[in-house]
Enzyme design. Sequence first.
Site, PDB file in Angstrom:
ATOM      1  N   TYR A 191      40.476  49.532  38.218  1.00 44.25           N
ATOM      2  CA  TYR A 191      39.449  50.077  38.859  1.00 44.25           C
ATOM      3  C   TYR A 191      38.365  50.516  37.814  1.00 44.25           C
ATOM      4  O   TYR A 191      37.429  51.136  38.411  1.00 44.25           O
ATOM      5  CB  TYR A 191      39.652  50.863  39.990  1.00 44.25           C
ATOM      6  N   ASP A 210      35.735  40.681  62.856  1.00 43.53           N
ATOM      7  CA  ASP A 210      34.991  40.609  64.184  1.00 43.53           C
ATOM      8  C   ASP A 210      33.722  41.390  64.182  1.00 43.53           C
ATOM      9  O   ASP A 210      32.736  41.042  64.390  1.00 43.53           O
ATOM     10  CB  ASP A 210      35.966  41.062  65.211  1.00 43.53           C
ATOM     11  N   HIS A 226      34.645  43.581  45.442  1.00 49.14           N
ATOM     12  CA  HIS A 226      35.897  43.955  45.144  1.00 49.14           C
ATOM     13  C   HIS A 226      35.826  44.427  43.745  1.00 49.14           C
ATOM     14  O   HIS A 226      35.430  43.569  42.905  1.00 49.14           O
ATOM     15  CB  HIS A 226      36.988  43.179  45.493  1.00 49.14           C
ATOM     16  N   ILE A 227      35.947  45.352  43.332  1.00 44.91           N
ATOM     17  CA  ILE A 227      35.797  46.016  41.925  1.00 44.91           C
ATOM     18  C   ILE A 227      36.896  45.199  41.004  1.00 44.91           C
ATOM     19  O   ILE A 227      36.408  44.587  40.056  1.00 44.91           O
ATOM     20  CB  ILE A 227      36.071  47.663  41.865  1.00 44.91           C
ATOM     21  N   SER A 228      37.914  45.107  41.579  1.00 42.70           N
ATOM     22  CA  SER A 228      39.085  44.148  40.878  1.00 42.70           C
ATOM     23  C   SER A 228      39.057  42.947  41.157  1.00 42.70           C
ATOM     24  O   SER A 228      38.336  42.520  42.234  1.00 42.70           O
ATOM     25  CB  SER A 228      40.372  44.863  40.962  1.00 42.70           C
ATOM     26  N   ARG A 253      46.859  40.668  47.977  1.00 44.52           N
ATOM     27  CA  ARG A 253      45.512  41.174  47.729  1.00 44.52           C
ATOM     28  C   ARG A 253      44.388  40.295  47.955  1.00 44.52           C
ATOM     29  O   ARG A 253      43.275  40.390  48.353  1.00 44.52           O
ATOM     30  CB  ARG A 253      45.453  41.846  46.560  1.00 44.52           C
TER      31      ARG A 253
HETATM   32  O1  CA2 Z   1      39.266  45.696  43.961  1.00 46.94           O
HETATM   33  C1  CA2 Z   1      38.662  46.515  44.922  1.00 46.94           C
HETATM   34  O2  CA2 Z   1      37.610  46.792  45.125  1.00 46.94           O
HETATM   35  C2  CA2 Z   1      39.627  46.636  46.033  1.00 46.94           C
HETATM   36  O3  CA2 Z   1      38.861  46.321  47.432  1.00 46.94           O
HETATM   37  C3  CA2 Z   1      40.153  48.037  46.180  1.00 46.94           C
HETATM   38  C4  CA2 Z   1      41.238  48.621  47.128  1.00 46.94           C
HETATM   39  C5  CA2 Z   1      42.333  47.400  47.426  1.00 46.94           C
HETATM   40  O4  CA2 Z   1      43.109  47.782  48.431  1.00 46.94           O
HETATM   41  C6  CA2 Z   1      41.743  46.068  47.285  1.00 46.94           C
HETATM   42  O5  CA2 Z   1      42.845  44.973  47.424  1.00 46.94           O
HETATM   43  C7  CA2 Z   1      40.908  45.655  46.063  1.00 46.94           C
HETATM   44  C8  CA2 Z   1      41.713  49.872  46.928  1.00 46.94           C
HETATM   45  C9  CA2 Z   1      40.673  51.058  47.115  1.00 46.94           C
HETATM   46  C10 CA2 Z   1      41.402  51.987  46.612  1.00 46.94           C
HETATM   47  O6  CA2 Z   1      40.801  52.564  45.243  1.00 46.94           O
HETATM   48  C11 CA2 Z   1      41.209  53.641  44.463  1.00 46.94           C
HETATM   49  C12 CA2 Z   1      40.721  53.287  43.175  1.00 46.94           C
HETATM   50  C13 CA2 Z   1      41.178  54.077  42.217  1.00 46.94           C
HETATM   51  C14 CA2 Z   1      42.014  55.325  42.586  1.00 46.94           C
HETATM   52  C15 CA2 Z   1      42.341  55.386  44.113  1.00 46.94           C
HETATM   53  C16 CA2 Z   1      41.931  54.542  44.826  1.00 46.94           C
END
Ligand code: CA2
Length: 151
Positions: free
Chosen positions: A29, A91, A104-106, A116
Site C-alpha cells: 500500500y 446497491d 484500489h491502491i494495490s 480480492r
Molecule cells: O488496494 C486497495 O486499495 C484495497 O481496497 C485496500 C483494502 C483491501 O481489503 C482491498 O482488497 C484492496 C484494505 C484496506 C486496509 O488498508 C490498510 C493499509 C495499510 C495498513 C492498514 C490497512
Amino acid sequence: MVTQDENVVIHVLNGPNLNLLGEREPEVYGTQTIADVEHLCCRICDAAGVRMEFRQTNSEPELIEIIQAARSSAGIVINPAGCSYSVSVLDALKACTAPVVEVHISNIHARSEPWRADTRTTGGAIGVISGLGIEGYGLALQYLLGARGEG
Ligand code: CA2
C-alpha cells in the site's frame, strides 16, 4: 485564482481500515497516509474550483449512508476497501445518479489472494483504477472533472 463553485461537490469516500494507511504493508500500500490522500484530492479539486467532501469510515452501514447522501452529487471516487465485496454497498452505488469511479491502491488482480479481485462494487462504477497507488485517486478525480465539462 479559480473560483470555487459551491454547488458542485465531488465526494471521495474510503472504506474500512484505510485510516491505517501507511502503518503496515508498505510493500503493498506504500507509505503514504490517508491524510496524504486527502491532500492530493484537495489540491486537484481546489485547482478545478470544485468543492470536495473527503470521508473515511470503518462502518459499512455508515458508508452506505454516506453514499446515499452523495448520490446526486457531481461525482464519487470510492475505495470501498473491505466493503468491496458487499451487495449492500453495490446497491447503494447503483442508486447513484452521480458518476462513480472505484479506486484500489494495490493491484487487486495481482495480489496473492485471488478473492480480492472478486469485487462486487465495481458493478456500480463507470470504471476502476487499481494498482497505481494513491495516484489512482488523482486520476479518478481528473476523469470526473473532465467528464463534467462534456455536458
Ligand atoms: O488496494 C486497495 O486499495 C484495497 O481496497 C485496500 C483494502 C483491501 O481489503 C482491498 O482488497 C484492496 C484494505 C484496506 C486496509 O488498508 C490498510 C493499509 C495499510 C495498513 C492498514 C490497512
